[in-house]
Design an enzyme around this catalytic site. Sequence first.
Site, PDB file in Angstrom:
ATOM      1  N   ALA A 261      12.027  45.797  32.047  1.00 16.98           N
ATOM      2  CA  ALA A 261      12.929  46.633  31.264  1.00 16.98           C
ATOM      3  C   ALA A 261      12.829  48.071  31.763  1.00 16.98           C
ATOM      4  CB  ALA A 261      12.552  46.586  29.787  1.00 16.98           C
ATOM      5  N   MET A 262      13.725  48.931  31.263  1.00 16.23           N
ATOM      6  CA  MET A 262      13.720  50.321  31.718  1.00 16.23           C
ATOM      7  C   MET A 262      13.978  51.262  30.547  1.00 16.23           C
ATOM      8  SD  MET A 262      13.380  52.449  34.173  1.00 16.23           S
ATOM      9  CE  MET A 262      13.475  54.192  33.810  1.00 16.23           C
ATOM     10  N   GLU A 263      13.150  52.308  30.487  1.00 18.83           N
ATOM     11  CA  GLU A 263      13.099  53.193  29.317  1.00 18.83           C
ATOM     12  C   GLU A 263      14.116  54.329  29.322  1.00 18.83           C
ATOM     13  OE1 GLU A 263      10.653  53.000  31.755  1.00 18.83           O
ATOM     14  OE2 GLU A 263       9.876  54.999  32.203  1.00 18.83           O
ATOM     15  N   ASN A 264      15.258  54.188  29.991  1.00 17.53           N
ATOM     16  CA  ASN A 264      16.258  55.260  30.038  1.00 17.53           C
ATOM     17  C   ASN A 264      16.433  55.918  28.668  1.00 17.53           C
ATOM     18  OD1 ASN A 264      17.057  54.107  32.659  1.00 17.53           O
ATOM     19  ND2 ASN A 264      17.862  52.473  31.362  1.00 17.53           N
ATOM     20  N   GLU A 297       8.705  50.127  26.127  1.00 23.03           N
ATOM     21  CA  GLU A 297       9.821  51.019  26.495  1.00 23.03           C
ATOM     22  C   GLU A 297      10.030  52.087  25.421  1.00 23.03           C
ATOM     23  OE1 GLU A 297      10.449  50.603  29.476  1.00 23.03           O
ATOM     24  OE2 GLU A 297       9.678  48.556  29.631  1.00 23.03           O
ATOM     25  N   GLU A 319       2.720  55.260  33.090  1.00 25.13           N
ATOM     26  CA  GLU A 319       2.607  53.803  32.963  1.00 25.13           C
ATOM     27  C   GLU A 319       1.246  53.356  32.423  1.00 25.13           C
ATOM     28  OE1 GLU A 319       5.063  52.179  32.749  1.00 25.13           O
ATOM     29  OE2 GLU A 319       6.610  53.197  33.908  1.00 25.13           O
TER      30      GLU A 319
HETATM   31  N1  B3K Z   1       9.582  52.227  34.180  1.00 22.77           N
HETATM   32  C1  B3K Z   1      10.140  50.924  34.435  1.00 22.77           C
HETATM   33  C2  B3K Z   1       9.883  50.433  35.816  1.00 22.77           C
HETATM   34  C3  B3K Z   1      10.938  50.739  36.791  1.00 22.77           C
HETATM   35  C4  B3K Z   1      10.675  50.036  38.098  1.00 22.77           C
HETATM   36  C5  B3K Z   1      11.389  50.567  39.252  1.00 22.77           C
HETATM   37  N2  B3K Z   1      11.220  49.791  40.451  1.00 22.77           N
HETATM   38  C6  B3K Z   1       9.636  49.904  33.475  1.00 22.77           C
HETATM   39  C7  B3K Z   1       8.452  50.260  32.689  1.00 22.77           C
HETATM   40  O1  B3K Z   1       7.354  50.325  33.176  1.00 22.77           O
HETATM   41  O2  B3K Z   1       8.593  50.541  31.535  1.00 22.77           O
HETATM   42 ZN    ZN Z   2       6.481  51.478  31.683  1.00 27.23          ZN
END
Ligand code: B3K
Ligand code: ZN
Length: 871
Positions: A261-264, A297, A319
């Site tokens: 998933a991605m935390e945009n 996220e 992270e």
């Molecule tokens: N921050 C994203 C990871 C994006 C990966 C890019 N190759 C997910 C996470 O750790 O929450």
């Molecule tokens: Zn993360």
Amino acid sequence: MSRKAVQYRSDYRAPAFTIDQLDLHFDLSEQATEVRGLMRVRRQASGALHLHGEQLQLKHLKIDGQVLASDRYEVSDTELRIDDVPDAFELEIVTVVNPSANSALEGLYLSGGAFCTQCEAEGFRRIMYYLDRPDVLAVFTTTVVADAQRYPFLLANGNLIKEGQLDDGRHFATWHDPHPKPSYLFALVAGDFDRIEDHYTTIEGRKVKLEIFVDKGNAQRAEYAMGALKRSMQWDEQRFGLAYDLDRYMIVAVDFFNMGAMENKGLNIFNSKYVLASQETATDWDFIHVESVIGHEYFHNWTGNRITCRDWFQLSLKEGLTVFRDQEFSADLGSRAVHRIDAIRVMRSHQFNEDASPMAHPIRPDKVQEMNNFYTVTVYNKGAEVIRMLHTLLGEQGFQAGMRLYRERHDGQAVTCEDFVAALEDANQSDLSQFRRWYSQAGTPEVTITQKYDAATETLEVHLRQQTPATPGQTAKQAVVIPILLSAYSQQGERIELQGEPNVVRHESGSQLLVFDSAEMTVSFSNVKTQPVLAWLENFSAPVKLEQPISVEELAVLLGHAEQEVTRWEAAQRIFITLLRHAVAQSAQVKLSELERRALQQVLEADLDPALVAMILTPPSAEELLEYYPSAIPLAAIELATRSLEYQLAVQLQQPLAECFQRLQPKDDDLSARAMAERALKNRCLRLLAAAQPENFNDVVEQQALRQGNMTQQHAALEIAVHQQLPCKTAVLAEFAKQWQSTPLVMDKWFAVQASAVHEHTVSDVERLLEHEAFNLRNPNRVYSLLATFARNSLRFHQQDGAGYQLLQRIITQLNTLNPQVAARLITPFLQYKRFDETRCANMQKVLEELKEIPQLATDLEEKINLALGI
Ligand code: B3K
Ligand code: ZN
């Protein structure tokens, strides 16, 4: 394909320009999306303006409204350079991108007919020429225009400020995100979805609208995720004092996604695997993972978004810390011990192996070619262990004081791991200078402990030694600060408080704490009435390997009496590991002694959490054993030993296993923690019972596999049927596929069960499954479930004839062009070729050498191959 140069952490320079504001305008179309960016640029130092950009078609460029003649700038594969610019100006750039051709799933792409984006780490440069680095923070306003029928939902970060219809069936929406952010947090989605909505009022009184968008027909399967989101928001307020800061929080689930998933900011994009969950389609573990990823996220909103990374070498800043936070969230809401054991197993089976490979790197790497290669178990999971050690050393209060100071100092900034440690240090007036080595040193420290008890003087003397093996590029290692939690027991299992050693103090966890921070150390305890049994490194209090002579009798005491549940599990693991290593050394079968049998039987009969008992009765996997074999890994002996141990457990514990199996009757529709725990143990019993008496349990397994309504039950039975090669295997596999053929996330389980089997025909099964209609090389979930699972199946992947290697080589070659990030993940098991026997080593080396010659080799693969071959 453009080759990226190797970059070094020590070369960091602040950018010569920054961008304070960016107005984006997207005219979405599948083959040619036009992106207009209007940015307010400000000079910070002398020099030309270099903007990142890849695979973009540049339309035009304006400075302060004037079109720039083509001789005023230069465009290459990777950047746009303008030499002569004012100190502050407005830059307008129009580019065109092709989302339908984007199979790498980085930048703007199509997933199942919806537009979506993935920008971390360096994907924004595939959308627009920009200062695509995390230390440039701008206020984004995004307008999205698309066909109204096909794309009824138009989403971007922040709050919706305007929307409306346009001519020719198109519509638009404008979003504004008031929080300055780096480009990697940008997101856009356009598509047709089912939507569920809820609300949450923060502790600060802000009413937040919560929305989850999923593929049509899946709304009901998103309800659990919505509950998990509300639990995350509340937990972060209560435990960390952190509240949400926008009026909207949106989650979109897509099927094509490289990661979890991605935390945009304000608009998380999720792999549908971590959103969709119903009892019919998701196992109990799936539910737990959905909750933890939703939490992860969400927690990034503070640890990552509000306070972000200065450069990508600092990735663990967000992270490691956020994994620690999601682990604590899961532990506070569920069984702390079960979650901890899960995390420990990840460290031992994956992170220790990464440390023993050419990809070994510190949690804050010093050298990176392709950033996507550094989203690793080291940065994430070891990073979280490092945060956990800080928490152990400072205690909950001290740690939270440090977090508050970190936020006060750095809210709205892009900072470094050093800034984080300094905040913890200053808030606690402690000296963490030596602790910082955990950030700079790679490799797994090895701790050896010997103890001597003298009955006459009633003293216990303990000697500790630490040493970290060399890793590529880092040969001289220094002693690290190792917080060791320990407890002592009498031979009868009563807890003893050790005394007389100033270096050992009481700890809030209930254990005692010894801070071991030199190469060697001797500690002595006085007034120790009888020879004690010691549990060292309780709760895996540091990410190290421990060697300490301990007898089976002593392990049985800990297994039966330790106050900490994780310590009981560790004792069982130690019993198994000792048995396995002994059997491997002799290339013989494992034999369980009467003492060991009795200790394990008592566990089955004791009043313990059933989920813990299930874990205690799960011996380490072949992968977890690898840490004991730095070279010439004895695969055949490991296979014999692990197989025979399972069989021994099954046969020798038959009676209590059968009783336990009968006693536990969780209801299929019960999703409580207790029912989940009971299912885990009942299925563990069934697996062992089926190993001992395949004929007697075949029907039970078959019926359970065919009964619908609870995926944990169906999946467990399917796995038993396939892994134990029961007579019902073929029928059960066929029926499962028929039932779930149109639910891809469930078909992933079907692929994974077959790819993880340790049979002589696993390789040909995987070959055949590549042709299955539910398989799709373009979808990362399918690739991970079939091929990454297979690559992790060490005993079959490394099959002597090299068939496993050839299969994976072929797939990696295809993925080099389709999706290099996924290709680079699959290459992992080849990197450790030197740890295997001559034939396997030569075969794998040949694969790496051939892969190196692929025309237009992606940097993702190139970097790993070069590290492995030592180029
Ligand atoms: N921050 C994203 C990871 C994006 C990966 C890019 N190759 C997910 C996470 O750790 O929450
Ligand atoms: Zn993360």
